[in-house]
Design an enzyme around this catalytic site. Structure first.
Site, PDB file in Angstrom:
ATOM      1  N   GLU A 116       7.018   1.573   1.468  1.00  0.00           N
ATOM      2  CA  GLU A 116       7.124   1.582   0.006  1.00  0.00           C
ATOM      3  C   GLU A 116       8.312   2.466  -0.330  1.00  0.00           C
ATOM      4  O   GLU A 116       8.256   3.686  -0.186  1.00  0.00           O
ATOM      5  CB  GLU A 116       5.819   2.113  -0.609  1.00  0.00           C
ATOM      6  CG  GLU A 116       5.698   1.881  -2.097  1.00  0.00           C
ATOM      7  CD  GLU A 116       6.412   2.938  -2.908  1.00  0.00           C
ATOM      8  OE1 GLU A 116       7.597   2.717  -3.242  1.00  0.00           O
ATOM      9  OE2 GLU A 116       5.813   3.966  -3.198  1.00  0.00           O
ATOM     10  N   CYS A 135       5.934   4.574  -8.910  1.00  0.00           N
ATOM     11  CA  CYS A 135       6.973   3.792  -8.225  1.00  0.00           C
ATOM     12  C   CYS A 135       7.157   2.400  -8.801  1.00  0.00           C
ATOM     13  O   CYS A 135       8.245   1.825  -8.727  1.00  0.00           O
ATOM     14  CB  CYS A 135       6.657   3.692  -6.736  1.00  0.00           C
ATOM     15  SG  CYS A 135       6.759   5.274  -5.870  1.00  0.00           S
TER      16      CYS A 135
END
Length: 210
Positions: A21, A55
């Protein structure tokens, strides 16, 4: 850089399966047939949740030109309704950034937005003189080459861009080194599926974000 190291170490050990990620600059595409109130709330929650320190934050909002002004007004109204303050105060709806390092980083992006020619519609400053609070900020008329449109800010800073054609917005939404998430707001299920398949992101939401 950290992601590259993790991938390298996984390969050098025993070829572990890893999912990386690596941050995001997630696009939210608003089409002219969308429910504007729902689409405005999707962008609002998608960006200002946890003060943008997510995010998958919807930090690039692409709005079709035919509804641009009306949509921008709704998003600004929502941003202005947030109230920064003490976490233990039940009326507080907007908290601080995590630390001074991040506060200074986001402040630099606010300056970059102004200097780059984006139109500041609300926020853009520190809130109060204690803690690391940044006002909920909305920039309009942002272009794809601006720093605030290309780099992950990780703060309460929304960039709104105008688009005209489907092919154009697909190309622009994909013009990023990131590919974590995206969202599409439209009443047309066929268009939603086309955009979801065309936007290069790990997750694509429809009529919501996060």
């Amino acid at each position: 850089a950290v992601g590259r190291l993790i991938q390298k170490y996984a390969a050098e050990s025993n070829l572990k399966n890893v999912t990386l990620e690596l941050g995001g600059k997630s696009p939210l595409v608003v089409c002219e047939d969308a429910d504007l109130d729902q689409a405005a709330m999707a962008a609002h929650v998608g960006l200002f949740l946890n003060q943008g320190q997510v995010c998958t934050a919807s930090s690039r909002v692409f709005v079709q030109d035919t509804i641009y002004d009306k949509y921008v007004d709704k998003v600004v109204e929502l941003a202005k309704s947030l109230r920064a303050g003490d976490q233990f105060d039940k009326t507080t709806t907007h908290g601080p950034l995590v630390d001074k390092l991040q506060f200074d980083r986001v402040s630099a992006y606010l300056a970059a937005g102004r200097e780059g020619g984006a139109k500041l519609l609300c926020g853009g400053n520190r809130h109060g003189d204690k803690g690391f609070f940044i006002e909920p900020t909305v920039f309009a008329d942002v272009t794809d080459d601006m720093k605030i449109a290309r780099e992950e800010i990780f703060g309460p800073v929304m960039s709104i861009m105008k688009w005209s054609t489907i092919d154009e917005v697909i190309e622009r939404a994909n013009d990023t080194v990131y590919g974590l998430a995206a969202s599409v707001c439209t009443r047309d299920i066929g268009l939603a599926i086309r955009l979801a398949k065309s936007i290069e992101a790990g997750t694509v939401w429809v009529n919501c974000h996060n």
